[in-house]
Scaffold this motif. Structure first.
Motif, mmCIF file in Angstrom:
data_model
loop_
_atom_site.group_PDB
_atom_site.id
_atom_site.type_symbol
_atom_site.label_atom_id
_atom_site.label_comp_id
_atom_site.label_asym_id
_atom_site.label_seq_id
_atom_site.Cartn_x
_atom_site.Cartn_y
_atom_site.Cartn_z
ATOM 1 N N ALA A 242 -9.408 -2.151 2.385
ATOM 2 C CA ALA A 242 -8.703 -1.795 1.149
ATOM 3 C C ALA A 242 -8.145 -3.033 0.448
ATOM 4 C CB ALA A 242 -7.579 -0.812 1.458
ATOM 5 N N ILE B 37 -5.495 1.590 -5.037
ATOM 6 C CA ILE B 37 -6.060 0.947 -3.847
ATOM 7 C C ILE B 37 -5.000 0.108 -3.144
ATOM 8 C CG2 ILE B 37 -7.840 -0.622 -3.031
ATOM 9 C CD1 ILE B 37 -8.888 2.037 -4.037
ATOM 10 N N ALA C 159 -3.789 0.278 0.723
ATOM 11 C CA ALA C 159 -3.796 -0.909 1.581
ATOM 12 C C ALA C 159 -2.434 -1.119 2.226
ATOM 13 C CB ALA C 159 -4.205 -2.143 0.768
#
Length: 326
Positions: A171, A195, A199
């Motif tokens: 990620a 994203i 992450a």
């Protein structure tokens, strides 16, 4: 500002993302190479076997093992027996446990010298029964029950921990790629922010899991088998790396979110009421006037009579110019 301002706006989250990715790489390569001092010092937990002594609960089986190995010791001298077994199997003084493998070595003058590291392996977990040759000696059931239970938990949780680190790494790498699109639009920042949040969540979960799991395993080892000469300890550098990755990932997600709300890449001269800067023209305000010519139109037929003649007077200019309403 325009695009230049947009680029400046995303530099901060982009650099934070790069820092988070580097920290995750450091965690992954820890205890996988015996040629670099910095990599040898990256471990989640360490097992120190220097003081392996005679108080072991497996002493009832040691005599049989020594007979098979044709090693002679005095009766009751279990300490010498264990030392001989250790020399026979060349058991190292310590083991450093990482995410993908472990390193082993000996201690000389309180200095740790790594001699070998295992090959990196997915979903790795340190199995002392295999590594310490307990099965070869027929002592696979010699570990206390609490230690066995802790190792079973470690085996199962280590799989989830590995998956969490892999997702966090993937990620974060994807975040870097999508961050380039954020230069051109806020939509790119929005996608990158999503994203970045993923992450951060997986990085934080992996960091918390590794810290809690190895703290429990190390604590159980020290409670149960430290009196027998095997001492466990937790590393420092690798935990600093994984929690720095978490902090960088969180900061990057916050700044990506800010960039999706601010720092538009559109030029301030290109809004809907603006015009090209090279040819700026003024709009006509309502109720303005413009000139219609130098004089009124000439009369048209049927008015064909010649205009009356008047004596020529001095010429003077008009004080105003006629305008028409537009």
């Amino acid at each position: 500002m325009g695009k230049a301002g947009r680029i400046v706006c995303i530099v901060t989250p982009y650099l934070l993302t790069v820092a988070a990715l580097i920290c995750l790489i450091i965690v992954g390569i820890g205890s996988t190479d015996n040629g670099t001092d910095s990599l040898r010092d990256l471990y989640f937990s360490q097992a120190d076997l220097r003081d392996l002594n005679s108080s072991s609960p497996i002493q009832s089986s040691v005599s049989d093992v020594l007979d098979d190995l044709n090693i002679s010791v005095d009766d009751g001298d279990i300490s010498t027996a264990l030392e001989e077994v250790q020399k026979y199997f060349n058991i190292p003084d310590f083991y450093n446990i990482g995410l993908l493998g472990y390193c082993e070595g000996n201690i000389t003058n309180d200095k740790y010298h790594v001699s070998n590291c295992s090959s990196p392996k997915a979903e790795f977990w340190f199995n002392p029964v295999d590594v310490w040759n307990l099965a070869t000696l027929g002592l696979e059931n010699a570990l206390p029950d609490d230690v066995d239970n802790a190792l079973n938990v470690y085996k199962n949780v280590s799989k989830w921990m590995f998956v969490a680190y892999v997702i966090a790494f993937a990620a974060t790498a994807l975040e870097l790629l999508l961050g380039i699109t954020a230069i051109f639009s806020r939509w790119g920042s929005c996608v990158t922010t999503l994203i970045a949040i993923a992450a951060f969540l997986f990085t934080a979960a992996a960091s918390a899991t590794s810290t809690a799991m190895f703290a429990v395993v190390t604590g159980v080892f020290n409670d149960q088998i430290k009196p027998y000469g095997i001492e466990g300890s937790m590393g420092r550098n690798i935990y600093a790396a994984t929690w720095l990755a978490t902090a960088f990932s969180l900061a990057a997600a916050l700044f990506w979110a800010i960039s999706s709300c601010c720092c538009s890449g559109r030029s301030p001269y290109n809004h809907r009421h603006g015009r090209n800067r090279g040819s700026i023209t003024a709009e006509k305000a309502p109720y303005t006037y413009e000139p219609v010519g130098s004089a009124y139109p000439s009369p048209q037929p049927p008015y064909t009579a010649a205009p009356p003649q008047y004596p020529q007077g001095p010429q003077r200019t008009t004080s105003y110019e006629p305008f028409r309403h537009v």
